[in-house]
Write an enzyme that holds these catalytic residues in place. Structure first.
Site, PDB file in Angstrom:
ATOM      1  CB  VAL A 171      -3.929  11.172  -4.994  1.00 49.60           C
ATOM      2  CG1 VAL A 171      -2.585  11.669  -4.475  1.00 49.60           C
ATOM      3  CG2 VAL A 171      -4.147   9.722  -4.603  1.00 49.60           C
TER       4      VAL A 171
ATOM      5  CB  THR B 133       0.889   4.999 -12.671  1.00 53.07           C
ATOM      6  OG1 THR B 133       0.587   4.687 -11.298  1.00 53.07           O
ATOM      7  CG2 THR B 133       1.583   6.342 -12.746  1.00 53.07           C
TER       8      THR B 133
ATOM      9  CB  THR C 271       1.910   4.346  -7.192  1.00 50.32           C
ATOM     10  OG1 THR C 271       1.253   4.803  -6.007  1.00 50.32           O
ATOM     11  CG2 THR C 271       2.632   3.041  -6.920  1.00 50.32           C
TER      12      THR C 271
ATOM     13  CD  GLU D 220     -10.236   4.923  -4.319  1.00 50.76           C
ATOM     14  OE1 GLU D 220      -9.577   4.349  -5.190  1.00 50.76           O
ATOM     15  OE2 GLU D 220     -11.447   5.174  -4.417  1.00 50.76           O
TER      16      GLU D 220
ATOM     17  CG  ASN E  62      -0.280  -0.154  -1.831  1.00 50.06           C
ATOM     18  OD1 ASN E  62      -0.499   0.204  -0.677  1.00 50.06           O
ATOM     19  ND2 ASN E  62      -0.759   0.497  -2.870  1.00 50.06           N
TER      20      ASN E  62
ATOM     21  CG  PHE F 189      -4.850  -3.821   6.036  1.00 49.31           C
ATOM     22  CD1 PHE F 189      -5.096  -2.591   6.606  1.00 49.31           C
ATOM     23  CD2 PHE F 189      -4.940  -3.940   4.667  1.00 49.31           C
ATOM     24  CE1 PHE F 189      -5.414  -1.497   5.832  1.00 49.31           C
ATOM     25  CE2 PHE F 189      -5.246  -2.839   3.871  1.00 49.31           C
ATOM     26  CZ  PHE F 189      -5.484  -1.612   4.449  1.00 49.31           C
TER      27      PHE F 189
ATOM     28  CB  CYS G 229      -3.829   1.249  -4.865  1.00 52.00           C
ATOM     29  SG  CYS G 229      -4.254   2.956  -5.178  1.00 52.00           S
TER      30      CYS G 229
HETATM   31  C1  UDX Z   1      -4.490   1.191  -0.450  1.00 51.28           C
HETATM   32  C2  UDX Z   1      -3.494   1.445   0.677  1.00 51.28           C
HETATM   33  O1  UDX Z   1      -4.118   1.148   1.928  1.00 51.28           O
HETATM   34  C3  UDX Z   1      -3.082   2.915   0.675  1.00 51.28           C
HETATM   35  O2  UDX Z   1      -2.102   3.127   1.674  1.00 51.28           O
HETATM   36  C4  UDX Z   1      -2.502   3.254  -0.701  1.00 51.28           C
HETATM   37  O3  UDX Z   1      -2.134   4.623  -0.756  1.00 51.28           O
HETATM   38  C5  UDX Z   1      -3.520   2.965  -1.777  1.00 51.28           C
HETATM   39  O4  UDX Z   1      -3.918   1.586  -1.717  1.00 51.28           O
HETATM   40  P1  UDX Z   1      -7.056   1.588  -0.916  1.00 51.28           P
HETATM   41  O5  UDX Z   1      -6.782   1.135  -2.303  1.00 51.28           O
HETATM   42  O6  UDX Z   1      -7.939   2.752  -0.703  1.00 51.28           O
HETATM   43  O7  UDX Z   1      -5.629   1.952  -0.182  1.00 51.28           O
HETATM   44  O8  UDX Z   1      -7.679   0.341  -0.167  1.00 51.28           O
HETATM   45  P2  UDX Z   1      -7.476  -0.300   1.273  1.00 51.28           P
HETATM   46  O9  UDX Z   1      -8.247   0.432   2.273  1.00 51.28           O
HETATM   47  O10 UDX Z   1      -6.027  -0.531   1.507  1.00 51.28           O
HETATM   48  O11 UDX Z   1      -8.150  -1.748   1.033  1.00 51.28           O
HETATM   49  C6  UDX Z   1      -7.614  -2.531  -0.028  1.00 51.28           C
HETATM   50  C7  UDX Z   1      -8.485  -3.771  -0.185  1.00 51.28           C
HETATM   51  O12 UDX Z   1      -8.261  -4.643   0.920  1.00 51.28           O
HETATM   52  C8  UDX Z   1      -9.976  -3.462  -0.228  1.00 51.28           C
HETATM   53  O13 UDX Z   1     -10.606  -4.306  -1.182  1.00 51.28           O
HETATM   54  C9  UDX Z   1     -10.424  -3.817   1.183  1.00 51.28           C
HETATM   55  O14 UDX Z   1     -11.796  -4.201   1.245  1.00 51.28           O
HETATM   56  C10 UDX Z   1      -9.506  -4.983   1.507  1.00 51.28           C
HETATM   57  N1  UDX Z   1      -9.304  -5.166   2.937  1.00 51.28           N
HETATM   58  C11 UDX Z   1      -8.638  -4.219   3.638  1.00 51.28           C
HETATM   59  C12 UDX Z   1      -9.767  -6.320   3.538  1.00 51.28           C
HETATM   60  O15 UDX Z   1     -10.375  -7.169   2.895  1.00 51.28           O
HETATM   61  N2  UDX Z   1      -9.542  -6.510   4.861  1.00 51.28           N
HETATM   62  C13 UDX Z   1      -8.882  -5.590   5.613  1.00 51.28           C
HETATM   63  O16 UDX Z   1      -8.726  -5.803   6.820  1.00 51.28           O
HETATM   64  C14 UDX Z   1      -8.428  -4.396   4.986  1.00 51.28           C
END
Ligand code: UDX
Length: 461
Positions: free
Chosen positions: A39, A114, A149, A183, A239, A280, A291
């Site tokens: 970040v 955090t 966060t 990420e 989140n 999602f 996160c």
């Molecule tokens: C997340 C939030 O998206 C982001 O806005 C915040 O700032 C930080 O936390 P990140 O931790 O990078 O980002 O992961 P993200 O892309 O959100 O995916 C989270 C988890 O959900 C992953 O394990 C991913 O594989 C899973 N996921 C996501 C699914 O299984 N299916 C989906 O459709 C989307």
């Protein structure tokens, strides 16, 4: 060449397009960013691209040296290009000296971690340590911007520390500016935010932070101003909702599997309703990362501390734990037993396009498989050297084809596009028995079945 400006494909109608950032008092500010993780490094390089003069503070001198040479010591798409571009622009430097970096900075962005402490509450000790140092070297008019966060109420508690520890810190404002960077997509997300949230109780300080972002805008981006606590809660709520949405589609996939309905088709049509949305809704092995898990635990911990019983977030957590057992069961269902079976695993990080193993679903899933006697031959294109610590006992191989050699089943845990491009006939030819559990639905069932595989997916009938 990546265009690094906010919404480079913007419509330009809502804000003047600037080819060169404003200079002078109305333009660039001196900014300090504390913490060069994914970040902090993205924000520092991004703010420099907006035209600000940025000094990024990192306690690890080795990382300071690497970043100063334009090398990013972790995997983040496009970040090395952005970093090199910002360094070449002469507006970005790295240092380990916090006091020096703060001197003269209009805004000090805090982007330190955090993580969850025991019991699940967020640990803000790193922030508190920095605030204690800042209380000795900040002066009125400077602004502390919490981008990390943080639990609801943190800004207020840090302001007390600031004022208790420092004499001249009255008139130093604390602003919350949570990030929503994913990420693997952090650079894109920094330059293409859906909204910018700024929380505080000083109009001037809020306006200063808003200006810092406006410098980078080539199109309108909503800037939401609110109080500190609301900004802190917006981040957690966002989140936890994302985890809820993924948790829902994972259970939908299980139900669709049971009735022979294609969950991917169902999700696609659901998402056509703008109240639901397409994002999602991809079933997977469970959600993880640095996160969502920690933020859900903090959300629940806050509720528990107030004696407020929340059913849905608790169920979202519990359903995710069950998802790991469900994936292991899918492998067992194909093999009949896990005892002495060899499983070729494709993907260990918590999702594709990252090297991050933090709270990756692969950790609990592979531990279950090994406890039941399976041998794991795992390939991951990006996972770091911390793998041995989080997954002792697995065998890491150098190519996906090595993970197939003599295996009884291929288990796909991340959605790297290179896994779709593998020679699946060659994969099958080297396996002892041709089974695939595809937890990311990245393969076409008819293709792999043509090569004689028994194929199990997440509701992709
Ligand atoms: C997340 C939030 O998206 C982001 O806005 C915040 O700032 C930080 O936390 P990140 O931790 O990078 O980002 O992961 P993200 O892309 O959100 O995916 C989270 C988890 O959900 C992953 O394990 C991913 O594989 C899973 N996921 C996501 C699914 O299984 N299916 C989906 O459709 C989307």
């Amino acid at each position: 060449m990546t265009i690094f400006s906010m919404g480079s494909e913007g419509d330009g109608k809502n804000s003047p397009r600037r080819d060169t950032p404003l200079s002078g008092p109305l333009g660039g500010k001196k900014i300090c960013v504390v913490g060069a993780g994914f970040v902090g490094t993205v924000a520092a390089a991004g703010f420099a691209k907006f035209g600000h003069e940025v000094i990024c503070v990192e306690k690890d001198p080795a990382r300071v040296a690497e970043l100063s040479r334009g090398k990013v010591p972790f995997f983040e798409r496009d970040l090395e290009e952005l970093l090199k571009s910002s360094l070449a622009g002469g507006r970005l430097t790295f240092t380990s000296n916090l006091e020096k970096a703060v001197d003269g900075s209009k805004a000090v962005f805090l982007t330190v971690g955090t993580p969850s402490a025991n019991g699940g509450r967020a640990d803000i000790s790193a922030l508190k340590d920095i605030i204690s140092v800042l209380s000795k070297c900040l002066s009125p008019g400077q602004i502390v911007v919490i981008k990390s966060t943080v639990p609801v109420g943190t800004a207020g508690s840090l302001k007390i520390i600031l004022e208790q520890n420092g004499s001249g810190t009255r008139g130093v404002e604390i602003i919350n500016n949570p990030e929503f960077l994913r990420e693997g997509n952090a650079v894109f997300d920094f330059f293409n935010p859906h909204r910018i949230v700024i929380g505080g109780d000083s109009h001037d300080a809020i306006e200063t932070v808003a200006h810092i972002y406006r410098m980078g805008m080539t199109r309108h981006v909503p800037i939401i101003t609110t109080n500190n606590e609301t900004a802190e809660m917006i981040k957690y709520a966002s989140n936890v909702y994302l985890a809820t949405k993924v948790g829902f589609v994972n259970e939908l996939a299980r139900l669709c599997d049971g009735v022979g309905v294609n969950a991917v088709e169902v999700a696609r049509v659901m998402g056509m309703d703008p109240r639901i949305g397409q994002e999602f809704l991809n079933p997977g092995p469970g959600w993880g990362g640095s996160c969502l898990p920690k933020d859900l635990m903090e959300f629940l911990g806050l509720a528990d501390s107030l004696g407020i019983s929340l059913v849905i977030p608790r169920a979202v957590h519990d359903a995710n734990q069950k998802q790991f057992d469900h994936v292991a069961q899918k492998v067992k269902d194909l093999l009949g037993t896990l005892e002495k079976k060899r499983i070729g695993v494709l993907g260990l990080t918590f999702k594709a396009d990252t090297s991050d193993l933090r709270d990756s679903p692969s950790i609990p899933i592979l531990k279950i498989l090994m406890e039941k006697g399976a041998e794991i031959m795992a390939f991951d294109p990006a996972a770091g050297d911390d793998l041995a610590a989080v997954l002792p006992g697995i065998n890491r191989v150098n190519t996906p084809y090595e993970s197939a050699d003599g295996s009884d089943c291929i288990l796909i845990l991340t959605e790297w596009s290179e896994f779709q491009l593998l020679d699946w006939k060659r994969m099958g030819d080297n396996m002892r028995t041709r089974n695939i559990v595809d937890t990311r639905n990245i393969l076409a069932p008819e293709l792999v079945k043509k090569y004689g595989f028994d194929y199990s997916s997440m509701g992709q009938i």
